[in-house]
Write an enzyme that holds these catalytic residues in place. Structure first.
Site, PDB file in Angstrom:
ATOM      1  N   ARG A  43       4.864  -1.536  39.136  1.00  0.00           N
ATOM      2  CA  ARG A  43       4.059  -0.326  39.366  1.00  0.00           C
ATOM      3  C   ARG A  43       3.941  -0.002  40.858  1.00  0.00           C
ATOM      4  O   ARG A  43       4.560   0.951  41.351  1.00  0.00           O
ATOM      5  CB  ARG A  43       2.668  -0.513  38.725  1.00  0.00           C
ATOM      6  CG  ARG A  43       1.830   0.733  38.621  1.00  0.00           C
ATOM      7  CD  ARG A  43       1.193   1.200  39.890  1.00  0.00           C
ATOM      8  NE  ARG A  43       0.268   0.242  40.478  1.00  0.00           N
ATOM      9  CZ  ARG A  43      -0.260   0.392  41.681  1.00  0.00           C
ATOM     10  NH1 ARG A  43       0.048   1.456  42.437  1.00  0.00           N
ATOM     11  NH2 ARG A  43      -1.091  -0.531  42.187  1.00  0.00           N
ATOM     12  N   ASP A  44       3.215  -0.812  41.602  1.00  0.00           N
ATOM     13  CA  ASP A  44       2.986  -0.499  43.021  1.00  0.00           C
ATOM     14  C   ASP A  44       4.306  -0.539  43.783  1.00  0.00           C
ATOM     15  O   ASP A  44       4.528   0.249  44.716  1.00  0.00           O
ATOM     16  CB  ASP A  44       2.008  -1.519  43.617  1.00  0.00           C
ATOM     17  CG  ASP A  44       1.249  -0.991  44.830  1.00  0.00           C
ATOM     18  OD1 ASP A  44       1.721  -0.022  45.446  1.00  0.00           O
ATOM     19  OD2 ASP A  44       0.198  -1.551  45.163  1.00  0.00           O
ATOM     20  N   HIS A  97      -5.765  -7.483  47.229  1.00  0.00           N
ATOM     21  CA  HIS A  97      -4.543  -6.673  47.036  1.00  0.00           C
ATOM     22  C   HIS A  97      -4.090  -6.294  48.446  1.00  0.00           C
ATOM     23  O   HIS A  97      -4.571  -5.320  49.022  1.00  0.00           O
ATOM     24  CB  HIS A  97      -4.908  -5.462  46.186  1.00  0.00           C
ATOM     25  CG  HIS A  97      -3.806  -4.478  45.957  1.00  0.00           C
ATOM     26  ND1 HIS A  97      -3.126  -4.375  44.755  1.00  0.00           N
ATOM     27  CD2 HIS A  97      -3.251  -3.538  46.760  1.00  0.00           C
ATOM     28  CE1 HIS A  97      -2.223  -3.411  44.832  1.00  0.00           C
ATOM     29  NE2 HIS A  97      -2.276  -2.881  46.045  1.00  0.00           N
ATOM     30  N   HIS A 135      -1.359  -5.264  51.136  1.00  0.00           N
ATOM     31  CA  HIS A 135      -0.046  -4.783  51.582  1.00  0.00           C
ATOM     32  C   HIS A 135       0.266  -5.504  52.893  1.00  0.00           C
ATOM     33  O   HIS A 135      -0.633  -5.891  53.642  1.00  0.00           O
ATOM     34  CB  HIS A 135      -0.055  -3.256  51.721  1.00  0.00           C
ATOM     35  CG  HIS A 135      -0.021  -2.579  50.384  1.00  0.00           C
ATOM     36  ND1 HIS A 135       1.128  -2.048  49.843  1.00  0.00           N
ATOM     37  CD2 HIS A 135      -0.987  -2.394  49.459  1.00  0.00           C
ATOM     38  CE1 HIS A 135       0.860  -1.538  48.650  1.00  0.00           C
ATOM     39  NE2 HIS A 135      -0.425  -1.736  48.390  1.00  0.00           N
ATOM     40  N   CYS A 173       3.120   2.998  49.594  1.00  0.00           N
ATOM     41  CA  CYS A 173       2.231   3.907  48.875  1.00  0.00           C
ATOM     42  C   CYS A 173       2.655   5.318  49.201  1.00  0.00           C
ATOM     43  O   CYS A 173       2.802   5.658  50.376  1.00  0.00           O
ATOM     44  CB  CYS A 173       0.771   3.682  49.266  1.00  0.00           C
ATOM     45  SG  CYS A 173      -0.328   4.888  48.500  1.00  0.00           S
ATOM     46  N   ASN A 191       3.264  -4.697  48.887  1.00  0.00           N
ATOM     47  CA  ASN A 191       2.312  -5.821  48.841  1.00  0.00           C
ATOM     48  C   ASN A 191       3.017  -7.068  49.346  1.00  0.00           C
ATOM     49  O   ASN A 191       4.240  -7.125  49.395  1.00  0.00           O
ATOM     50  CB  ASN A 191       1.896  -6.079  47.382  1.00  0.00           C
ATOM     51  CG  ASN A 191       1.038  -4.987  46.852  1.00  0.00           C
ATOM     52  OD1 ASN A 191       1.527  -3.955  46.439  1.00  0.00           O
ATOM     53  ND2 ASN A 191      -0.257  -5.200  46.870  1.00  0.00           N
TER      54      ASN A 191
HETATM   55  P1  HMG Z   1      -4.785  17.173  39.683  1.00  0.00           P
HETATM   56  O1  HMG Z   1      -3.596  18.028  39.952  1.00  0.00           O
HETATM   57  O2  HMG Z   1      -6.004  17.344  40.518  1.00  0.00           O
HETATM   58  O3  HMG Z   1      -5.194  17.143  38.146  1.00  0.00           O
HETATM   59  O4  HMG Z   1      -4.313  15.652  39.795  1.00  0.00           O
HETATM   60  P2  HMG Z   1      -5.590  18.258  37.129  1.00  0.00           P
HETATM   61  O5  HMG Z   1      -6.607  17.615  36.218  1.00  0.00           O
HETATM   62  O6  HMG Z   1      -5.938  19.538  37.839  1.00  0.00           O
HETATM   63  O7  HMG Z   1      -4.238  18.495  36.303  1.00  0.00           O
HETATM   64  C1  HMG Z   1      -3.111  19.092  36.887  1.00  0.00           C
HETATM   65  C2  HMG Z   1      -1.882  18.818  36.030  1.00  0.00           C
HETATM   66  O8  HMG Z   1      -1.651  17.403  35.969  1.00  0.00           O
HETATM   67  C3  HMG Z   1      -2.014  19.283  34.585  1.00  0.00           C
HETATM   68  O9  HMG Z   1      -0.710  19.606  34.126  1.00  0.00           O
HETATM   69  C4  HMG Z   1      -2.444  18.013  33.871  1.00  0.00           C
HETATM   70  O10 HMG Z   1      -2.071  18.021  32.521  1.00  0.00           O
HETATM   71  C5  HMG Z   1      -1.669  16.961  34.609  1.00  0.00           C
HETATM   72  P3  HMG Z   1      -0.220  21.138  34.089  1.00  0.00           P
HETATM   73  O11 HMG Z   1      -1.245  21.847  33.253  1.00  0.00           O
HETATM   74  O12 HMG Z   1      -0.208  21.608  35.530  1.00  0.00           O
HETATM   75  O13 HMG Z   1       1.135  21.041  33.481  1.00  0.00           O
HETATM   76  N1  HMG Z   1      -2.302  15.643  34.574  1.00  0.00           N
HETATM   77  C6  HMG Z   1      -1.718  14.533  34.072  1.00  0.00           C
HETATM   78  N2  HMG Z   1      -0.516  14.322  33.534  1.00  0.00           N
HETATM   79  C7  HMG Z   1      -0.258  13.071  33.108  1.00  0.00           C
HETATM   80  N3  HMG Z   1      -1.124  12.039  33.204  1.00  0.00           N
HETATM   81  C8  HMG Z   1      -2.345  12.220  33.738  1.00  0.00           C
HETATM   82  C9  HMG Z   1      -2.675  13.527  34.191  1.00  0.00           C
HETATM   83  N4  HMG Z   1      -3.789  14.030  34.756  1.00  0.00           N
HETATM   84  C10 HMG Z   1      -3.560  15.350  34.976  1.00  0.00           C
HETATM   85  N5  HMG Z   1      -3.190  11.213  33.824  1.00  0.00           N
HETATM   86  C11 HMG Z   1      -4.396  13.313  39.397  1.00  0.00           C
HETATM   87  C12 HMG Z   1      -5.197  14.577  39.670  1.00  0.00           C
HETATM   88  C13 HMG Z   1      -5.312  12.128  39.571  1.00  0.00           C
HETATM   89  C14 HMG Z   1      -3.857  13.366  37.993  1.00  0.00           C
HETATM   90  C15 HMG Z   1      -3.226  13.270  40.427  1.00  0.00           C
HETATM   91  O14 HMG Z   1      -3.743  13.385  41.717  1.00  0.00           O
HETATM   92  C16 HMG Z   1      -2.381  12.043  40.327  1.00  0.00           C
HETATM   93  O15 HMG Z   1      -1.758  11.762  39.320  1.00  0.00           O
HETATM   94  N6  HMG Z   1      -2.284  11.288  41.429  1.00  0.00           N
HETATM   95  C17 HMG Z   1      -1.410  10.139  41.477  1.00  0.00           C
HETATM   96  C18 HMG Z   1      -2.031   9.099  42.290  1.00  0.00           C
HETATM   97  C19 HMG Z   1      -1.162   7.863  42.319  1.00  0.00           C
HETATM   98  O16 HMG Z   1      -0.539   7.480  41.355  1.00  0.00           O
HETATM   99  N7  HMG Z   1      -1.148   7.202  43.511  1.00  0.00           N
HETATM  100  C20 HMG Z   1      -0.445   5.998  43.677  1.00  0.00           C
HETATM  101  C21 HMG Z   1      -1.150   4.878  42.938  1.00  0.00           C
HETATM  102  S1  HMG Z   1      -2.653   4.340  43.725  1.00  0.00           S
HETATM  103  C22 HMG Z   1      -2.135   3.077  44.751  1.00  0.00           C
HETATM  104  O17 HMG Z   1      -0.962   2.827  44.868  1.00  0.00           O
HETATM  105  C23 HMG Z   1      -3.177   2.282  45.431  1.00  0.00           C
HETATM  106  C24 HMG Z   1      -3.357   0.874  44.849  1.00  0.00           C
HETATM  107  O18 HMG Z   1      -2.135   0.151  44.811  1.00  0.00           O
HETATM  108  C25 HMG Z   1      -4.363   0.125  45.726  1.00  0.00           C
HETATM  109  C26 HMG Z   1      -3.956   0.192  47.207  1.00  0.00           C
HETATM  110  O19 HMG Z   1      -2.979  -0.425  47.613  1.00  0.00           O
HETATM  111  O20 HMG Z   1      -4.637   0.947  47.920  1.00  0.00           O
HETATM  112  C27 HMG Z   1      -3.935   0.935  43.423  1.00  0.00           C
HETATM  113 MG    MG Z   2      -1.285  -0.930  46.474  1.00  0.00          MG
END
Ligand code: HMG
Ligand code: MG
Length: 306
Positions: A18-19, A210, A212, A243, A252
């Site tokens: 995933r990450d 966690h 990085h 990220c 990580n």
């Molecule tokens: P948004 O655009 O604000 O959401 O995104 P929305 O509710 O306005 O929806 C917009 C569109 O997205 C719609 O589709 C929804 O259906 C769709 P449309 O009508 O335009 O066709 N949608 C989704 N589709 C599939 N699955 C869903 C979903 N939700 C809405 N769950 C949202 C808000 C949170 C969804 C968006 O910002 C997003 O997906 N962000 C991705 C963030 C991400 O994955 N970041 C990387 C992971 S975090 C990380 O790596 C950190 C971590 O490792 C810890 C660290 O190291 O810090 C965990």
């Molecule tokens: Mg991370």
């Protein structure tokens, strides 16, 4: 026997599928992801973050989430988790049969906006119904707080900021907290302060590191965490990742490097380093990239290939 003051056993959560892979710009074929998970299981990993149920427009690499969960071997005793940002993600994750979900917030407002397009408060409000539904379904909810010590947009993050978000997450029913140094900038005093802030709201066995490894601090921060009793760490095979919302951040800590350290401290993990190195070499070969684990690079020349 573990060294004095160290836990005897540590749980390593593999986050490479995933990450690690979320940051790859060219689409990694689903069968390659499935094979990676299978190899990680053969190496002894029992907790694996396999995918995300986020918007495919934001992170296209994770769009095959359902297919990955449907294709991986699901032996008893292995827990497969996935990231879930909202109710839509939760419903898809549930239908795909995840064992555990991870809701993710940030300790800094700017990162929250960039990563999940909403404020910290709004993200917590979104998690509340997800946590209730997961509890009703008997699915554990882990939480992660990004930018626990530093933010790519705001700079240093105070432990009080982390503590506030940790409290809010606990109040909505998050059961475990991952303290995430997203940009790998922390050193032991800051990382320890962040973990101690988390420990004000979560028990010792429900707080994880966690880290990085952007600045090469992840292992020293791991050691500092072990010294205060932390027993769970996320890691990414061969150091895969970064990220998408923290430019320049690397993956990580490599799982191989973490296992080498823990083995040397006499801490049990149940993970076979040789097989883990094979899994890392497998995915890096498929990505046509060099292995990011120093330990894998050092030992690959000496270990027979399997
Ligand atoms: P948004 O655009 O604000 O959401 O995104 P929305 O509710 O306005 O929806 C917009 C569109 O997205 C719609 O589709 C929804 O259906 C769709 P449309 O009508 O335009 O066709 N949608 C989704 N589709 C599939 N699955 C869903 C979903 N939700 C809405 N769950 C949202 C808000 C949170 C969804 C968006 O910002 C997003 O997906 N962000 C991705 C963030 C991400 O994955 N970041 C990387 C992971 S975090 C990380 O790596 C950190 C971590 O490792 C810890 C660290 O190291 O810090 C965990
Ligand atoms: Mg991370």
């Amino acid at each position: 026997m573990a060294a004095a003051g160290m836990p005897d056993r540590v749980v390593v959560v593999e986050v490479g599928p995933r990450d690690g892979l979320q940051n790859e710009t060219s689409q990694v074929p689903t069968p390659v992801k499935i094979e990676l998970v299978a190899r990680l299981q053969q190496a002894g990993l029992r907790e694996i973050e396999v995918t995300s149920f986020v918007s495919p427009k934001w992170v296209p690499q994770m769009a095959d989430n359902r297919a990955v969960l449907a294709g991986i071997p699901r032996p008893a005793g292995v827990r497969h988790s996935a990231l879930v940002p909202n109710r839509q993600g939760w419903e898809a994750a549930l239908a795909s049969g995840v064992d555990e979900i991870v809701v993710f917030a940030a300790a800094s407002e700017s990162f929250s906006q960039r990563n999940i397009n909403c404020s910290i408060e709004a993200s917590i409000e979104r998690f509340e119904p997800v946590c209730s539904a997961a509890r009703a379904a008997g699915i554990k909810v882990r939480g992660a707080i990004s930018c626990a010590v530093g933010c790519p947009y705001e700079g240093a993050v105070a432990p009080q900021q982390l503590e506030r978000v940790a409290r809010l997450m606990r109040e909505v029913g998050v059961q475990h907290l991952g303290v995430a140094d997203t940009i790998g900038i922390g050193r032991p005093p800051q990382v320890r302060a962040a973990l101690e802030a988390a420990l004000r709201h979560f028990p010792l066995d429900e707080v994880s590191g966690h880290f990085h490894d952007t600045y090469g601090m992840a292992l020293v921060n791991t050691l500092a965490s072990l010294e205060i009793g932390i027993q769970r760490f996320d890691a990414s095979v061969s150091g895969l990742g970064g990220c998408p919302y923290a430019r320049g951040a690397t993956g990580n800590v490599a799982t191989e490097d973490l296992i080498y350290l823990l083995d040397g401290l006499g801490i049990e993990t149940g993970i076979d380093l040789g097989r883990l190195i094979d899994a890392g070499n497998f995915i890096r070969a498929r990505l046509a990239q060099p292995n990011g684990s120093r330990v894998a690079r050092a030992l690959s020349a000496r270990l027979p290939c399997r």
